[in-house]
Design a protein around this motif. Structure first.
Motif, mmCIF file in Angstrom:
data_model
loop_
_atom_site.group_PDB
_atom_site.id
_atom_site.type_symbol
_atom_site.label_atom_id
_atom_site.label_comp_id
_atom_site.label_asym_id
_atom_site.label_seq_id
_atom_site.Cartn_x
_atom_site.Cartn_y
_atom_site.Cartn_z
ATOM 1 N N HIS A 99 0.817 -1.221 0.000
ATOM 2 C CA HIS A 99 0.000 0.000 0.000
ATOM 3 C C HIS A 99 0.847 1.265 0.000
ATOM 4 C CE1 HIS A 99 -3.373 2.679 0.819
ATOM 5 N NE2 HIS A 99 -2.641 3.214 1.792
ATOM 6 N N ASP A 100 1.793 1.350 0.922
ATOM 7 C CA ASP A 100 2.577 2.584 1.045
ATOM 8 C C ASP A 100 3.390 2.865 -0.208
ATOM 9 O OD1 ASP A 100 1.579 3.017 3.561
ATOM 10 O OD2 ASP A 100 3.334 2.257 4.630
ATOM 11 N N ILE A 101 3.902 1.814 -0.849
ATOM 12 C CA ILE A 101 4.682 2.020 -2.077
ATOM 13 C C ILE A 101 3.759 2.456 -3.216
ATOM 14 C CG2 ILE A 101 6.280 0.965 -3.721
ATOM 15 C CD1 ILE A 101 6.960 -1.070 -1.507
ATOM 16 N N PRO A 128 -4.368 -7.249 -4.444
ATOM 17 C CA PRO A 128 -4.024 -8.268 -3.443
ATOM 18 C C PRO A 128 -4.910 -8.262 -2.198
ATOM 19 C CG PRO A 128 -2.047 -7.183 -4.247
ATOM 20 C CD PRO A 128 -3.192 -6.417 -4.786
ATOM 21 N N HIS A 129 -5.638 -7.162 -1.973
ATOM 22 C CA HIS A 129 -6.521 -7.087 -0.812
ATOM 23 C C HIS A 129 -7.961 -7.449 -1.163
ATOM 24 C CE1 HIS A 129 -3.302 -3.927 -0.102
ATOM 25 N NE2 HIS A 129 -3.019 -4.895 0.747
ATOM 26 N N ASP A 164 -10.015 -3.598 6.183
ATOM 27 C CA ASP A 164 -8.894 -2.898 6.811
ATOM 28 C C ASP A 164 -7.609 -3.281 6.088
ATOM 29 O OD1 ASP A 164 -6.888 -1.902 8.435
ATOM 30 O OD2 ASP A 164 -7.788 -2.576 10.306
ATOM 31 N N ASN A 165 -6.977 -2.296 5.429
ATOM 32 C CA ASN A 165 -5.743 -2.556 4.680
ATOM 33 C C ASN A 165 -4.484 -2.169 5.460
ATOM 34 O OD1 ASN A 165 -7.180 -3.516 2.527
ATOM 35 N ND2 ASN A 165 -7.011 -1.658 1.295
ATOM 36 N N SER A 166 -4.626 -1.873 6.753
ATOM 37 C CA SER A 166 -3.454 -1.456 7.526
ATOM 38 C C SER A 166 -2.474 -2.612 7.665
ATOM 39 C CB SER A 166 -3.881 -0.975 8.913
ATOM 40 O OG SER A 166 -4.409 -2.045 9.680
ATOM 41 N N PHE A 169 -3.149 -5.036 10.633
ATOM 42 C CA PHE A 169 -4.257 -5.965 10.454
ATOM 43 C C PHE A 169 -3.889 -7.075 9.479
ATOM 44 C CE2 PHE A 169 -8.155 -7.380 8.289
ATOM 45 C CZ PHE A 169 -8.887 -7.823 9.388
ATOM 46 N N LEU A 170 -3.261 -6.715 8.369
ATOM 47 C CA LEU A 170 -2.896 -7.708 7.365
ATOM 48 C C LEU A 170 -1.877 -8.696 7.913
ATOM 49 C CD1 LEU A 170 -2.659 -5.356 4.252
ATOM 50 C CD2 LEU A 170 -4.501 -6.941 4.810
ATOM 51 N N GLN A 171 -0.935 -8.205 8.702
ATOM 52 C CA GLN A 171 0.039 -9.100 9.322
ATOM 53 C C GLN A 171 -0.652 -10.058 10.289
ATOM 54 O OE1 GLN A 171 2.884 -6.396 11.037
ATOM 55 N NE2 GLN A 171 3.543 -5.640 9.034
ATOM 56 N N TYR A 172 -1.614 -9.534 11.041
ATOM 57 C CA TYR A 172 -2.319 -10.366 12.020
ATOM 58 C C TYR A 172 -3.100 -11.488 11.345
ATOM 59 C CZ TYR A 172 -5.778 -11.883 15.403
ATOM 60 O OH TYR A 172 -6.576 -12.660 16.202
#
Length: 220
Positions: A99-101, A128-129, A164-166, A169-172
């Motif tokens: 996302h950030d990139i 991807p989300h 939630d794309n944060s 959250f995605l890591q969790y």
């Protein structure tokens, strides 16, 4: 030519007022909160966007995108999601990294580059989300879906997207084994806190109601 900041405002307005054919309205405070700026800063930008006929805005009134503003916002989101897909599919970035990139890459102005990128990726429909990638004509695929919190006990579902794309959250959800296209069965939902027990990949996991509210699925 729009600045990166102006593009970010248009994109934020589209997401707040509804991507999929929506023509909704919002307020200055909500927009400022979305962009993490002061309301006065948002007001100054809205005046500039109104002069460019990209938003409908009156002081203390509701804000909406004009047709031109909406088209530009959709084009920005299209670029963002194509870059996310490229980073994920071709460069090996994880879904919590892209996302950030893509936030930086989405401001590249070359339309030819975007269309060649789309072609190179095989004209993907979802990022991807699990978010729909608008076509070059600005059309979306409207896929029926519900949150896991709305799923029925005893039924089977495919995970199709996350709300939630944060990165956190995605890591969790990755750590507990939930990914796009994962197949899950809802074994139980607890009345006390609405948490759920799921069966996924021959294992059982418990998720909170907050997590369930942020995962989209469709029935198998």
């Amino acid at each position: 030519m729009l600045s990166d900041t102006e593009e970010n405002y248009l994109k934020a307005l589209l997401r707040i007022t509804g991507e999929h054919g929506g023509a909704g309205e919002t307020g200055t405070n909500q927009l400022a909160g979305k962009l993490n700026v002061r309301p006065a800063t948002a007001t100054d930008m809205l005046k500039k966007l109104k002069e460019k006929q990209l938003v409908n805005y009156e002081k203390y009134g509701k804000i909406s995108l004009t047709d031109t503003g909406r088209d530009l916002a959709i084009a920005i989101i299209r670029k963002h999601r194509l870059w996310e897909t490229f980073l994920f599919d071709k460069l090996g970035f994880s879904w919590d990294e892209v996302h950030d990139i893509a936030e930086q890459l989405e401001h590249i102005k070359s339309e030819k580059l975007v269309e060649q990128l789309d072609k190179f990726l095989g004209f993907p429909q979802f990022d991807p989300h699990g978010d729909a990638i608008p076509t070059a004509d600005g059309d979306y695929i409207n896929e029926a879906r519900l949150t896991l919190a709305e799923a029925c006990v005893g039924k089977h579902y495919t995970i199709v997207a996350v709300k939630d794309n944060s990165p956190s959250f995605l890591q969790y959800v990755s750590q507990i084994g939930i990914r796009i296209n994962s197949q899950v069965a809802v074994l139980q939902q607890y009345e006390f806190d609405h948490s759920m027990m799921l069966a996924i990949d021959n294992s059982r996991i418990n998720i909170s109601d907050k997590v369930a509210q942020n995962i989209y699925c469709k029935p198998l």
